[in-house]
Design a protein around this motif. Structure first.
Motif, PDB file in Angstrom:
ATOM      1  N   GLY A  46       0.071 -17.426   1.069  1.00  0.00           N
ATOM      2  CA  GLY A  46       1.452 -17.944   1.077  1.00  0.00           C
ATOM      3  C   GLY A  46       2.167 -17.775  -0.256  1.00  0.00           C
ATOM      4  N   GLU A  47       1.624 -16.967  -1.153  1.00  0.00           N
ATOM      5  CA  GLU A  47       2.210 -16.874  -2.498  1.00  0.00           C
ATOM      6  C   GLU A  47       3.627 -16.291  -2.552  1.00  0.00           C
ATOM      7  N   PRO A  48       4.003 -15.387  -1.618  1.00  0.00           N
ATOM      8  CA  PRO A  48       5.384 -14.877  -1.697  1.00  0.00           C
ATOM      9  C   PRO A  48       6.442 -15.970  -1.519  1.00  0.00           C
ATOM     10  N   LYS A  49       6.051 -17.076  -0.881  1.00  0.00           N
ATOM     11  CA  LYS A  49       7.029 -18.150  -0.624  1.00  0.00           C
ATOM     12  C   LYS A  49       6.970 -19.236  -1.713  1.00  0.00           C
ATOM     13  N   GLN A  50       6.172 -19.028  -2.756  1.00  0.00           N
ATOM     14  CA  GLN A  50       6.121 -19.984  -3.865  1.00  0.00           C
ATOM     15  C   GLN A  50       7.316 -19.749  -4.798  1.00  0.00           C
ATOM     16  N   PRO A  51       7.762 -20.824  -5.489  1.00  0.00           N
ATOM     17  CA  PRO A  51       8.966 -20.694  -6.326  1.00  0.00           C
ATOM     18  C   PRO A  51       8.913 -19.525  -7.302  1.00  0.00           C
ATOM     19  N   GLU A  52       7.726 -19.284  -7.875  1.00  0.00           N
ATOM     20  CA  GLU A  52       7.631 -18.206  -8.866  1.00  0.00           C
ATOM     21  C   GLU A  52       8.033 -16.852  -8.260  1.00  0.00           C
ATOM     22  N   HIS A  53       7.591 -16.602  -7.017  1.00  0.00           N
ATOM     23  CA  HIS A  53       7.933 -15.309  -6.400  1.00  0.00           C
ATOM     24  C   HIS A  53       9.328 -15.326  -5.777  1.00  0.00           C
ATOM     25  N   LEU A  54       9.752 -16.499  -5.313  1.00  0.00           N
ATOM     26  CA  LEU A  54      11.110 -16.568  -4.735  1.00  0.00           C
ATOM     27  C   LEU A  54      12.174 -16.224  -5.781  1.00  0.00           C
ATOM     28  N   LYS A  55      11.823 -16.417  -7.060  1.00  0.00           N
ATOM     29  CA  LYS A  55      12.766 -16.005  -8.123  1.00  0.00           C
ATOM     30  C   LYS A  55      12.881 -14.478  -8.143  1.00  0.00           C
ATOM     31  N   ARG A  56      11.793 -13.819  -7.765  1.00  0.00           N
ATOM     32  CA  ARG A  56      11.815 -12.336  -7.768  1.00  0.00           C
ATOM     33  C   ARG A  56      12.443 -11.795  -6.489  1.00  0.00           C
ATOM     34  N   HIS A  57      12.063 -12.416  -5.347  1.00  0.00           N
ATOM     35  CA  HIS A  57      12.592 -11.966  -4.050  1.00  0.00           C
ATOM     36  C   HIS A  57      12.956 -13.217  -3.257  1.00  0.00           C
ATOM     37  N   PRO A  58      14.237 -13.548  -3.173  1.00  0.00           N
ATOM     38  CA  PRO A  58      14.638 -14.823  -2.561  1.00  0.00           C
ATOM     39  C   PRO A  58      14.245 -14.961  -1.093  1.00  0.00           C
ATOM     40  N   PHE A  59      13.895 -13.844  -0.421  1.00  0.00           N
ATOM     41  CA  PHE A  59      13.417 -13.942   0.957  1.00  0.00           C
ATOM     42  C   PHE A  59      11.880 -13.965   1.013  1.00  0.00           C
ATOM     43  N   GLY A  60      11.240 -14.031  -0.161  1.00  0.00           N
ATOM     44  CA  GLY A  60       9.802 -14.244  -0.216  1.00  0.00           C
ATOM     45  C   GLY A  60       8.979 -13.094   0.333  1.00  0.00           C
ATOM     46  N   LYS A  61       9.323 -11.877  -0.051  1.00  0.00           N
ATOM     47  CA  LYS A  61       8.595 -10.700   0.456  1.00  0.00           C
ATOM     48  C   LYS A  61       8.023  -9.876  -0.695  1.00  0.00           C
ATOM     49  N   VAL A  62       6.969  -9.150  -0.390  1.00  0.00           N
ATOM     50  CA  VAL A  62       6.447  -8.140  -1.303  1.00  0.00           C
ATOM     51  C   VAL A  62       6.526  -6.787  -0.586  1.00  0.00           C
ATOM     52  N   PRO A  63       6.682  -5.689  -1.332  1.00  0.00           N
ATOM     53  CA  PRO A  63       6.623  -5.549  -2.783  1.00  0.00           C
ATOM     54  C   PRO A  63       7.960  -5.814  -3.486  1.00  0.00           C
TER      55      PRO A  63
ATOM     56  N   ARG B 245       0.839  -1.211   0.000  1.00  0.00           N
ATOM     57  CA  ARG B 245       0.000   0.000   0.000  1.00  0.00           C
ATOM     58  C   ARG B 245       0.871   1.257   0.000  1.00  0.00           C
ATOM     59  N   THR B 246       1.945   1.235   0.777  1.00  0.00           N
ATOM     60  CA  THR B 246       2.857   2.388   0.783  1.00  0.00           C
ATOM     61  C   THR B 246       3.369   2.655  -0.637  1.00  0.00           C
ATOM     62  N   ALA B 247       3.811   1.593  -1.309  1.00  0.00           N
ATOM     63  CA  ALA B 247       4.324   1.755  -2.677  1.00  0.00           C
ATOM     64  C   ALA B 247       3.221   2.273  -3.604  1.00  0.00           C
TER      65      ALA B 247
ATOM     66  N   LEU C 181      13.546  -4.065  -8.542  1.00  0.00           N
ATOM     67  CA  LEU C 181      13.815  -3.477  -7.222  1.00  0.00           C
ATOM     68  C   LEU C 181      13.034  -4.224  -6.167  1.00  0.00           C
ATOM     69  N   ARG C 182      13.706  -4.607  -5.112  1.00  0.00           N
ATOM     70  CA  ARG C 182      13.034  -5.174  -3.936  1.00  0.00           C
ATOM     71  C   ARG C 182      13.128  -4.137  -2.832  1.00  0.00           C
ATOM     72  N   GLU C 183      12.278  -4.320  -1.820  1.00  0.00           N
ATOM     73  CA  GLU C 183      12.258  -3.513  -0.610  1.00  0.00           C
ATOM     74  C   GLU C 183      11.502  -2.194  -0.825  1.00  0.00           C
ATOM     75  N   CYS C 184      10.493  -2.045   0.001  1.00  0.00           N
ATOM     76  CA  CYS C 184       9.568  -0.914  -0.103  1.00  0.00           C
ATOM     77  C   CYS C 184      10.293   0.443  -0.097  1.00  0.00           C
ATOM     78  N   ASP C 185      11.238   0.593   0.814  1.00  0.00           N
ATOM     79  CA  ASP C 185      11.908   1.887   0.947  1.00  0.00           C
ATOM     80  C   ASP C 185      12.651   2.248  -0.346  1.00  0.00           C
ATOM     81  N   ALA C 186      13.359   1.262  -0.918  1.00  0.00           N
ATOM     82  CA  ALA C 186      14.122   1.515  -2.150  1.00  0.00           C
ATOM     83  C   ALA C 186      13.179   1.837  -3.305  1.00  0.00           C
ATOM     84  N   ILE C 187      12.077   1.090  -3.386  1.00  0.00           N
ATOM     85  CA  ILE C 187      11.098   1.316  -4.466  1.00  0.00           C
ATOM     86  C   ILE C 187      10.514   2.726  -4.335  1.00  0.00           C
TER      87      ILE C 187
END
Ligand code: GSH
Length: 208
Positions: free
Chosen positions: A40-57, A17-19, A66-72
């Motif tokens: 549990g979708e952030p921990k599925q293989p498809e998303h782990l390819k995007r963020h290896p620690f399984g987080k959004v955004p 929401r912040t982003a 870009l990962r991590e809300c602050d950087a985005i």
């Protein structure tokens, strides 16, 4: 990578929401892939390819991932059309940076402990009353620290990225019986001001 920016994350996530608020302020046209934390979708293989620690955004933008809300948010703020959410004055900017770090390092977990107990117990490992007491105590400590300079926003008269980080989490707290314990004093004044921000109003999650 697609030409149009893509935001990965679902609307129930506070960091997403912040982003979305910063994207809206800057009139960025983007697509969204609704990676759902409650499923549990952030921990599925498809998303782990995007963020290896399984987080959004996660955001794909300008040929980078870009990962991590602050950087985005800082990137969108610095490259976008909207009014800057990062103060020029070094002291005010330092207080914003302090607040963001305090929120991400300690505040998110404390407030999530209180909000999650009532709204999303499965996300916090179930309801535990001792953990709730600790979350409430930590929330009081957090609020005193974050509201140190507030008038009414965390860094003064104008909202900054620090307010955008905190607001979506306080929204969840406001829906719980803990609201009266947590949203008090300067935080209550801050909360009244934050609720007037257009992009905050426009991004309210659908709670079903
Ligand atoms: N350090 C990350 C934290 C993001 C975060 O904690 N996102 C939560 C949703 S609000 C998440 O992805 N949780 C999924 C999980 O832990 O499985 C950031 O600032 O972007």
């Amino acid at each position: 990578m697609a030409d149009k920016p893509v935001l990965y994350g679902f609307n129930g996530s506070t960091y997403v929401r912040t982003a979305r608020m910063v994207l809206m302020d800057n009139e960025v046209d983007y697509d969204q892939v609704h990676v759902n934390v409650l499923e549990g979708e952030p921990k599925q293989p498809e998303h782990l390819k995007r963020h290896p620690f399984g987080k959004v955004p996660v955001m794909d933008i300008d040929d980078m991932r870009l990962r991590e809300c602050d950087a985005i948010c800082r990137y969108i703020d610095e490259t976008g059309k909207g009014p800057s959410l990062q103060p020029d004055d070094p002291k005010t900017r330092a207080k914003m940076n302090e607040a963001i770090s305090v929120f991400t390092s300690y505040g998110y977990d404390a407030l999530m402990g209180a909000a999650g107990y009532h709204l999303f117990p499965e996300l916090i490992g179930g309801r535990n009353d001792d953990a709730l007491s600790k979350s409430l105590a930590d929330s009081q400590t957090l609020n005193a620290l974050l509201m140190d300079w507030a008038d009414p926003f965390i860094c003064g008269k104008e909202p900054t990225l620090a307010d955008y980080m905190l607001a979506p989490m306080i929204y969840y707290v406001s829906l719980t019986p803990e609201a009266d314990n947590i949203i008090t004093g300067k935080l209550a004044r801050w909360w009244a001001a934050v609720q007037e921000i257009e992009s905050f109003k426009a991004t309210e999650p659908d709670m079903g």
